[in-house]
Design a protein around this motif. Structure first.
Motif, PDB file in Angstrom:
ATOM      1  N   GLU A  82       5.016   2.028  -1.320  1.00 17.57           N
ATOM      2  CA  GLU A  82       5.999   1.072  -0.826  1.00 17.57           C
ATOM      3  C   GLU A  82       5.391  -0.334  -0.732  1.00 17.57           C
ATOM      4  O   GLU A  82       6.016  -1.333  -1.108  1.00 17.57           O
ATOM      5  CB  GLU A  82       6.525   1.506   0.546  1.00 17.57           C
ATOM      6  CG  GLU A  82       7.390   2.751   0.560  1.00 17.57           C
ATOM      7  CD  GLU A  82       6.575   4.018   0.420  1.00 17.57           C
ATOM      8  OE1 GLU A  82       5.318   3.924   0.465  1.00 17.57           O
ATOM      9  OE2 GLU A  82       7.194   5.097   0.232  1.00 17.57           O
ATOM     10  N   THR A 109      15.062  -0.246  -0.782  1.00 28.59           N
ATOM     11  CA  THR A 109      13.716   0.056  -0.313  1.00 28.59           C
ATOM     12  C   THR A 109      12.765  -1.117  -0.474  1.00 28.59           C
ATOM     13  O   THR A 109      11.757  -1.207   0.237  1.00 28.59           O
ATOM     14  CB  THR A 109      13.163   1.269  -1.084  1.00 28.59           C
ATOM     15  OG1 THR A 109      13.189   0.974  -2.480  1.00 28.59           O
ATOM     16  CG2 THR A 109      14.011   2.509  -0.820  1.00 28.59           C
ATOM     17  N   ALA A 110      13.066  -2.023  -1.400  1.00 31.41           N
ATOM     18  CA  ALA A 110      12.216  -3.210  -1.595  1.00 31.41           C
ATOM     19  C   ALA A 110      13.049  -4.282  -2.283  1.00 31.41           C
ATOM     20  O   ALA A 110      13.955  -3.993  -3.078  1.00 31.41           O
ATOM     21  CB  ALA A 110      10.989  -2.870  -2.432  1.00 31.41           C
TER      22      ALA A 110
END
Length: 479
Positions: A82, A109-110
């Protein structure tokens, strides 16, 4: 001596816009073709520039989409996946490029950490809310802005970690491109106008020989056919050939006109003598009326009248033929015009039994002219006034003089002459009313003879007429 037109030196330049002229048609045609050509080039150039611009952005997006998984793999060897994903995304994020990764459950998530350069965070939110994107880079509009979009699965070490989305803002480049296309259009329009004006002036100069031909034909009269010639030195070959053909035509017309004048002169001369003899015999027979019946006398009087009218017609034709050939002689002497007018009016009163009034100056008016020819002119005009006016109306002859010219006006209150016929009334054999002319015995040569004789004495004759009010013929002679 030839009358020539060459090199554009004797004719004035005339700028006149005629939409049906050859110059206008060629200018419009060439300008239309040029505009279509320039427009096509501009459109093709714009399309190619836009294609190159979009392809460069698409290649950049494809490069980012291909490099990100590789960078994530490198970073994941030193840190958690991550953290490595976020670091790789931030490294590839630019002022106009936005990246984010969305998990299969729809959670982001990003994403790019630097969104300050994005003009509208709402637009960024709208982009991230998209669930599907093309697998190949394509241009799409979002919230009034244009982006190159691409979506692809993101795998790190053969493990799927979500869906990668890449968006590059090309709105600024598109505005710059539109401004460039607009400027290109303005420049093309300016070039088109400049080319059109240049073509118009070039065609005007190129067609000058044709204008010379036109002006030359307007100046040529029947008397000039033998001398008028065209000489175009700096004209195109086709126009020179046309000028040569035109000169040959003038030569043939001159020969035909000369043969016609000789024919009229010869026929008039040859027929006048036998007709005069016939007329004399008829008059001699008529003087012995006691030997003739009433029918015979009427027939002989008709024949004598027609013979006399034909003799006058032949004399008129002979005078005109001599005038055309330059052989009509005038005996110009000074005399008192008042006396001649009084003599002519007295003769006209005697043979017509009409009221003819004279308005003249008290002092004598002296002119230099041919006494007999001027008498013929006045008798002709007064005879016309008598024929073409009612018998109960009077005719006026006005005589006036000044230090430079003397004028004679023959005024009647007859039918008048329509305006469309007044400009041609002095032409040979021209008749305003064929039926009325036949009834009065006119041949259509009288006024032509008047004009020829008056101009031969250095004067001029004009007409002023109005329907229902009569006509006024004005003769002006030098004093």
């Amino acid at each position: 001596m030839q009358r020539e037109a060459g090199g554009g030196r004797i004719f004035p330049q005339v700028w006149r816009l005629d939409p049906f002229s050859l110059r206008s048609r060629l200018t419009i045609g060439i300008a239309t073709v040029s505009s279509v050509g320039l427009g096509s080039i501009a459109l093709w150039t714009g399309w190619q520039m836009q294609r190159i611009l979009i392809n460069s952005h698409k290649q950049g997006i494809e490069y980012i989409a291909g490099r990100l998984p590789h960078d994530v793999e490198l970073y994941s060897e030193m840190m958690p996946v991550e953290t490595g994903l976020s670091k790789a995304i931030n490294n590839l994020t630019t002022a106009d490029t936005l990246l984010w990764v969305k998990h299969s459950n729809g959670k982001i998530t990003a994403k790019s950490g630097n969104l300050k350069t994005q003009s509208d965070r709402g637009t960024a939110a709208a982009l991230m809310s998209l669930t599907q994107m093309p697998s190949q880079a394509q241009v799409s509009e979002v919230n009034g802005r244009f982006f190159v979009l691409r979506g692809s699965p993101l795998q790190v070490r053969e493990k799927a970690i979500g869906q990668l989305f890449v968006a590059r803002d090309i709105s600024g480049d598109r505005q710059m491109f539109l401004a460039m296309v607009w400027n290109l259009g303005i420049v093309s329009l300016g070039v088109l106008l400049t080319v059109t004006v240049a073509i118009a002036f070039y065609l005007r100069r190129s067609l000058q020989p044709l204008r010379q031909l036109n002006l030359m034909t307007q100046l040529i009269s029947a008397e000039d056919l033998g001398q008028a010639r065209l000489n175009l030195e700096r004209a195109p070959s086709e126009v020179k050939e046309l000028a040569q053909t035109f000169n040959m035509l003038l030569s043939r017309l001159s020969q035909a006109w000369e043969r016609e004048r000789e024919f009229v002169s010869n026929v008039s001369h040859e027929l006048r003598t036998p007709l005069t003899i016939v007329h004399g015999y008829l008059q001699s027979v008529l003087r012995r009326q006691h030997n003739l019946t009433e029918t015979q006398q009427e027939a002989l009087e008709t024949a004598a009248s027609e013979a006399e009218r034909t003799i006058h017609l032949l004399q008129d034709l002979l005078d005109l033929a001599r005038a055309d050939s330059g052989y009509l002689q005038f005996r110009l002497d000074s005399f008192v015009l008042n006396d001649l007018v009084a003599e002519v009016v007295g003769m006209a009163r005697q043979y017509s039994d009409r009221a003819i009034a004279i308005e003249t100056e008290t002092h004598p008016i002296v002119v230099k002219a041919d006494y007999d020819r001027l008498k013929q002119v006045l008798l002709n005009l007064i005879d016309n006034a008598i024929k073409y006016s009612e018998s109960d109306t009077s005719i006026q002859v006005k005589l006036d003089g000044n230090p430079t010219a003397a004028t004679i006006q023959i005024c009647d209150r007859g039918y008048g002459i329509p305006l469309q016929h007044q400009s041609r009334i002095f032409e040979r054999f021209y008749r305003v009313d064929e039926a009325r002319t036949r009834g009065t015995g006119g041949s259509g040569l009288g006024l032509s003879i008047v004009k020829t004789l008056v101009e031969g004495m250095g004067g001029s004759v004009t007409l002023r007429s109005k329907l229902g009010e009569g006509s006024v013929f004005t003769i002006s002679l030098p004093v």
